[in-house]
Enzyme design. Sequence first.
Site, PDB file in Angstrom:
ATOM      1  NE  ARG A  50      -4.003   2.016   0.286  1.00  0.00           N
ATOM      2  CZ  ARG A  50      -4.466   2.803  -0.660  1.00  0.00           C
ATOM      3  NH1 ARG A  50      -3.902   2.801  -1.858  1.00  0.00           N
ATOM      4  NH2 ARG A  50      -5.522   3.570  -0.443  1.00  0.00           N
ATOM      5  N   GLY A  51       0.880   1.955  -1.120  1.00  0.00           N
ATOM      6  CA  GLY A  51       1.834   3.029  -1.308  1.00  0.00           C
ATOM      7  C   GLY A  51       1.841   4.074  -0.219  1.00  0.00           C
ATOM      8  CG  ASP A  65      -0.091   1.947   4.959  1.00  0.00           C
ATOM      9  OD1 ASP A  65      -0.593   3.072   5.121  1.00  0.00           O
ATOM     10  OD2 ASP A  65      -0.674   0.884   5.230  1.00  0.00           O
ATOM     11  CB  THR A  66       5.386   0.557   3.217  1.00  0.00           C
ATOM     12  OG1 THR A  66       4.833  -0.085   2.058  1.00  0.00           O
ATOM     13  CG2 THR A  66       4.625   0.138   4.449  1.00  0.00           C
ATOM     14  NE  ARG A  67       4.575   4.694  -4.233  1.00  0.00           N
ATOM     15  CZ  ARG A  67       4.629   3.847  -5.247  1.00  0.00           C
ATOM     16  NH1 ARG A  67       5.802   3.535  -5.795  1.00  0.00           N
ATOM     17  NH2 ARG A  67       3.534   3.280  -5.699  1.00  0.00           N
ATOM     18  N   GLY A 117      -6.630   4.998 -11.439  1.00  0.00           N
ATOM     19  CA  GLY A 117      -7.948   4.609 -10.936  1.00  0.00           C
ATOM     20  C   GLY A 117      -7.787   3.410 -10.053  1.00  0.00           C
ATOM     21  CD  GLU A 145      -0.688  -5.011  -6.727  1.00  0.00           C
ATOM     22  OE1 GLU A 145      -0.336  -4.087  -7.474  1.00  0.00           O
ATOM     23  OE2 GLU A 145      -0.261  -5.147  -5.553  1.00  0.00           O
TER      24      GLU A 145
END
Length: 821
Positions: free
Chosen positions: A18-19, A21-23, A51, A85
Amino acid sequence: MASSSSSDWEFDVFLSFRGTDTRNTFTGHLNTALKSKGIRTFIDDKELRRGEDISSTLFTTIEKSRCSTVVLSECYATSKWCLEELVKMLECKTTIKQRVVPIFYHVDPSDVRGQGGSFGQALDAHKKNLKIEEKQLQRWSAALTEVGNLSGWDLGNKSEAQLILDIVADISKYLNCASSNNAQNLVGVDSCIKESESVLCFESTDVRMIGICGMSGIGKTALARSIYERFSDKFEGCCFLTNVGNVEREGTDYWKKDLLSSVLKDNDIDVTITSIKTRLGSKKVLIVVDNVSHQLTMKTLIGKHDWFGPQSRIIITTRNKRFLSGMDAMYEVQKLQDDKVVELFNHCAFRKDHPAESFERFSLRFIAYAQGLPLALEVLGSSLYKKDQDYWKSKLDELEKTLDKEIQGVLQKSFDELNDNEKDIFLDIACFFKCSNKDHIMKILESCNLFPGSGIENLIDRFLITFSCEKLEMHDLLQKMGWKIVTQTSKEPGKRGRLWMQDHICHVLEKNTGTKEVKGIFLNLFGLKEIHFTTEAFARMNRLRLLKVYESNLSDDSDSESTSRKRKCKMRFSDDFEFHSDELRYLYWHEYPLQTLPSHFKPKNLVCLCMPYSQITELWKGSQVCENLKFLDLSNSKFLMETPDFSRITNLEALVLDGCTNLCHLHSSLGRLRKLAFLSVSNCIKLRDFPAIYELVSVQTLDLSGCSNLQKFPDISQHMPCLSKLYLDGTAITEIPASIAYASELVLLDLTNCKELKFLPSSIAKLTLLRILTLSGCSKLGKFQQNSGNLDRLVELKADGSTIRQPPSSRAVLRNHKASA
């Protein structure tokens, strides 16, 4: 070696997270750490998320990744994209045995599998979205339950840095193990890796630069990739630069930056040499530079040994052996051997180790066609998968006429890198001179101003041709590539530079469509009933430099009389036939049916004239200016009564008149050919006299065997420093002249069945290099002269059927001889 599948893994690790959160924190650091070990990761660009609908491209990316790593953070389940995913990754776990590694980042695994805490809240929120169907929610819930039950990584009390190190070590170990287990899919790779390890010398602390070379499609990249994957975990930094053949377009600074950013994980890179040495000089690195096609790349991209830290290994793959002259070692990839060829083709065509019985006959033909080239085996095998026998047969028929487009594209890369001169040489060899004597070809090409000395060596270095047993060879698929290049120049055969296909040549000759573009014609008459040669047909082909007319159903031409009797093609000529080309360098015409060459024929540029089994009675009137002629072959021309005047053929190197059974007279000018190295007039049974040997100072082989009416061998008037083989067997000579001593380099003297020979001169003792002396059947020959015993190099003496009962008196110097007296 090559992959048994038509496509390899594109990525080692697919990162799902989840970008928000942790990217920029944990996942970003994990991605950097994985890449520093040479592990190919996929981490999606946040800009691609326009989207909430996951793209089919991303699904394909998951399928082409060896394993998936899921960073399960608090907000992971809030994203429909992430949940889709996850569903896809778990599906690949089942269908293609993909490994899925969950990382529980500040979340409890029980909340994931039981959908408690933030995961339960996220699913409840999705239920309120009227666009999401119940079935979709159920799939997401099942996926969370499944991934929550998998063995994974939990941050717990560890530091993030330590957790990342542990995860990277685990994934590296898995990938190396997977590479080893997957060796069966890289047919032949294990043996190649073992062989290449000896040149890589991992135990050495030195920096080593290694070259991997071979022809296009042979498996250089596959080997380099396998080495990289198997050993990258032993290095502090790794980089695999794929296909740097575009260095001229993109510039070396682009590739330097790519290399440094991959190894150092720093995009703010100074690409000066000083900076490179400073940043890499203390690091143990593994760098692969794939598909180098420019010398500039070698000098500016990988530089010198002192750019890298101790124990570093730099691997270069290239189609040009010459680029590797400065390497510490070189490994040449060979074509696959029989068992591996079958294994690879079966993997590609049937996805198993053996073909279906009904396809076995077809399989063998495809395998023979590929000639051990992995590229061809892969492309053809994969194209045949799940196709019926009719398709297989149709494909074989197609391949007889043309080369597969994908194979052509790969092979032609090497051709496209040649200069114009080298291209001409390659195409001449492909169309006309494959399996021909190298020296012979070089003289012909040299006369065409093609500079074959350097050109042929460059083609060998680029693996476009090979040199073996004095002949130039070429892989069949490279030859087919050359053919296709020629035929693509024009739809009209008469506008192409080279013609070798029978139907195309017949069309040009019948329709008179030849043009000045035609430089070479090689016409095999086999199967034709009749053909008409006209002056008009050759009129516009005024730049024709190579012409060969022959008839053979064999891969190599047969000049035997028995084959000649079977030939049926009738050659008809227009009145006053002419070639209309002063540019001819090579003229070979088997069974030439006319009694002389055309009256206006001008051989001033001719280098090779071969007309075996011809009807010629007289080659031409008077003397001709043939200063470039080096080879003349009129063997088995049974109507030839005398040779032409050689006084203006001053550069002749080889003369073959074997089997000219009506030849009575050799022109006296023959004895003045100072450059003649090979002279053979064997079985010319009406020849009574041999001209005086005035200046044959270059002759190495002189063959008069079978000239049964030749009664005298001429005196040698001066030193013959090159003559090493003299064949007089079957002649009617009565004596050997004392001047034989001038042939001081003679190694072989054959006097078999010289039934009128009565004695050998004492001067034969001066032939101190003589190793083989054959006197078998010399029934009138008495003993050796008393002082002829200094033949200290003689190792073979045959005298059976003669009156000789003992070898020369000085037996001690003949201790190595094998006498059969």
